[in-house]
Write a protein that holds these residues in place. Structure first.
Motif, PDB file in Angstrom:
ATOM      1  N   ASP A   1      11.882   6.345   5.253  1.00  0.00           N
ATOM      2  CA  ASP A   1      12.345   7.556   4.568  1.00  0.00           C
ATOM      3  C   ASP A   1      11.802   7.587   3.144  1.00  0.00           C
ATOM      4  OD1 ASP A   1      13.718   8.524   6.661  1.00  0.00           O
ATOM      5  OD2 ASP A   1      15.714   7.899   5.965  1.00  0.00           O
ATOM      6  N   GLY A   2      11.347   8.737   2.717  1.00  0.00           N
ATOM      7  CA  GLY A   2      10.887   8.884   1.335  1.00  0.00           C
ATOM      8  C   GLY A   2       9.439   8.489   1.111  1.00  0.00           C
ATOM      9  N   ALA A   3       8.754   8.019   2.174  1.00  0.00           N
ATOM     10  CA  ALA A   3       7.356   7.584   1.990  1.00  0.00           C
ATOM     11  C   ALA A   3       6.422   8.784   1.841  1.00  0.00           C
ATOM     12  CB  ALA A   3       6.898   6.726   3.165  1.00  0.00           C
TER      13      ALA A   3
ATOM     14  N   ALA B   1       0.850  -1.199   0.000  1.00  0.00           N
ATOM     15  CA  ALA B   1       0.000   0.000   0.000  1.00  0.00           C
ATOM     16  C   ALA B   1       0.884   1.247   0.000  1.00  0.00           C
ATOM     17  CB  ALA B   1      -0.916  -0.001   1.225  1.00  0.00           C
ATOM     18  N   LEU B   2       1.994   1.199   0.750  1.00  0.00           N
ATOM     19  CA  LEU B   2       2.918   2.342   0.790  1.00  0.00           C
ATOM     20  C   LEU B   2       3.512   2.595  -0.591  1.00  0.00           C
ATOM     21  CD1 LEU B   2       4.908   1.946   4.136  1.00  0.00           C
ATOM     22  CD2 LEU B   2       3.084   3.569   3.593  1.00  0.00           C
ATOM     23  N   ALA B   3       3.888   1.512  -1.258  1.00  0.00           N
ATOM     24  CA  ALA B   3       4.480   1.642  -2.591  1.00  0.00           C
ATOM     25  C   ALA B   3       3.475   2.255  -3.565  1.00  0.00           C
ATOM     26  CB  ALA B   3       4.943   0.272  -3.083  1.00  0.00           C
ATOM     27  N   ARG B   4       2.207   1.797  -3.445  1.00  0.00           N
ATOM     28  CA  ARG B   4       1.145   2.328  -4.317  1.00  0.00           C
ATOM     29  C   ARG B   4       0.940   3.829  -4.076  1.00  0.00           C
ATOM     30  NH1 ARG B   4      -1.907  -2.111  -3.468  1.00  0.00           N
ATOM     31  NH2 ARG B   4      -3.097  -1.094  -1.820  1.00  0.00           N
ATOM     32  N   SER B   5       0.882   4.235  -2.784  1.00  0.00           N
ATOM     33  CA  SER B   5       0.683   5.659  -2.463  1.00  0.00           C
ATOM     34  C   SER B   5       1.800   6.484  -3.050  1.00  0.00           C
ATOM     35  CB  SER B   5       0.688   5.889  -0.948  1.00  0.00           C
ATOM     36  OG  SER B   5      -0.133   5.005  -0.297  1.00  0.00           O
ATOM     37  N   ARG B   6       3.024   5.958  -2.923  1.00  0.00           N
ATOM     38  CA  ARG B   6       4.185   6.705  -3.382  1.00  0.00           C
ATOM     39  C   ARG B   6       4.143   6.889  -4.902  1.00  0.00           C
ATOM     40  NH1 ARG B   6      10.420   5.879  -1.496  1.00  0.00           N
ATOM     41  NH2 ARG B   6      11.167   7.591  -2.728  1.00  0.00           N
TER      42      ARG B   6
ATOM     43  N   PRO C   1       0.536   8.527   2.350  1.00  0.00           N
ATOM     44  CA  PRO C   1       0.726   7.112   2.703  1.00  0.00           C
ATOM     45  C   PRO C   1      -0.166   6.621   3.843  1.00  0.00           C
ATOM     46  CG  PRO C   1       2.576   8.449   3.455  1.00  0.00           C
ATOM     47  CD  PRO C   1       1.734   9.328   2.582  1.00  0.00           C
ATOM     48  N   ILE C   2      -0.596   7.542   4.720  1.00  0.00           N
ATOM     49  CA  ILE C   2      -1.492   7.109   5.811  1.00  0.00           C
ATOM     50  C   ILE C   2      -2.791   7.915   5.715  1.00  0.00           C
ATOM     51  CG2 ILE C   2       0.208   6.137   7.415  1.00  0.00           C
ATOM     52  CD1 ILE C   2       0.221   8.899   8.867  1.00  0.00           C
TER      53      ILE C   2
END
Ligand code: FE
Ligand code: FE
Length: 309
Positions: A173-175, A76-81, A87-88
């Motif tokens: 980091d970077g999220a 899910a984090l990768a998708r948001s990015r 991300p949240i």
């Protein structure tokens, strides 16, 4: 000369790009509680500010020892990015069960209050089932304040703040990536509670908007409305306090005639201890004045019962 590898912060400094994020430390609620106690001295709403300070103490206790709080999965984090999304994002997470454990933990460590209205509110919260608590959480974060009794709002808000700060501080980091509009929190998608005009180091003179929910701060240019992004005819309104003239006040509201909105700003050069949420709560007289002048507040302070100003 040998080639030099620059760290991310150095790259921004070299290119003269303002750092995009200013993240709070893991002791954010302790700092907020201390600031509230400082502001309570001689304040007409001292009793109220001290009650909120006790609530911030409880928030810190829960943040220090959180219950299991499942956050977003790595996919899910990768998708948001990839899509430049928070991300949240609060819309999804407030509807999931994760944060409810924080509410129980918070109720456990908040001291039984002597104030009967607060005690009643805590009892009502303690007896509410999962569906009811979630409805209250959704109501608070979506601005549908008629969905929840005003007295319980600060406790629901406090629990949500702990959960989202926990998730935000745990992000890799970077999220958190800059979003296009820049008027909502890049971590959780909530509106800002106030702006901070920083005065030190690489942040000197820059404005950061402070998230009302997760307390992340993101860079936003000055002299641009933080709601409708209009730059024309913005004005500042502040109150003379303790002999300090309005122009020297540490807290001033930026008003926008285009959307009739306003956002309070803390000028750290005039008070280095100012804290986004605490100073907002201690300056409700400024909100009253702005409301009399026809300006609208765009985001609630989640520790304040809506409509109780
Ligand atoms: Fe946020
Ligand atoms: Fe505006």
């Amino acid at each position: 000369m040998p080639a030099q590898i620059l760290e991310p912060g150095q790259i921004e400094a070299a290119a003269n790009i303002p750092p995009f994020l200013h993240l709070p430390g893991p002791d954010l609620f302790r700092i907020r509680a201390a600031r509230l106690r400082q502001l309570a001295e001689g304040h007409p709403l001292a009793g109220y500010l001290l009650l909120v300070a006790a609530l911030c103490d409880a928030q810190q206790q829960v943040l220090d020892n959180p219950p299991p709080l499942p956050g977003p999965a790595p996919e899910a984090l990768a998708r948001s990015r990839e899509h430049g999304m928070p991300p949240i994002a609060y819309e999804a997470l407030v509807r999931a069960d994760g944060w409810l454990a924080v509410l129980d933990a918070l109720l456990e460590c908040f001291p039984v209050p002597s104030n009967a209205a607060v005690a009643d509110a805590l009892q009502q919260l303690g007896e509410a089932d999962t569906a009811q608590r979630k409805t209250w959480g959704v109501g608070l974060l979506s601005g549908q304040f008629d969905l929840l009794p005003p007295a319980i709002a600060p406790f629901v808000g406090a629990a949500l703040q702990v959960a989202f700060s926990h998730w935000m501080l745990a992000l890799p980091d970077g999220a958190i990536v800059e979003n296009e509009a820049k008027v909502l929190c890049p971590a959780c998608g909530s509106p800002p509670v106030s702006g901070m005009i920083r005065h030190r180091g690489k942040h000197n003179g820059l404005r950061y908007l402070a998230c009302s929910l997760c307390s992340c701060e993101w860079h936003y240019v000055r002299l641009k409305c933080s709601h409708c992004q209009e730059s024309k005819h913005l004005a500042h309104l502040s109150l003379e306090r303790d002999g300090v003239k309005g122009e020297q006040a540490a807290i001033r509201a930026e008003t926008c005639p285009s959307c009739q909105g306003y956002l309070k700003q803390c000028y750290l050069e005039f008070d280095a201890e100012a804290e986004a949420q605490a100073d907002d709560l201690a300056s409700l007289d400024l909100d009253v004045r702005l409301s009399e002048e026809g300006y609208l507040r765009r985001a609630p302070n989640l520790l304040l019962a809506p409509g109780s100003e």
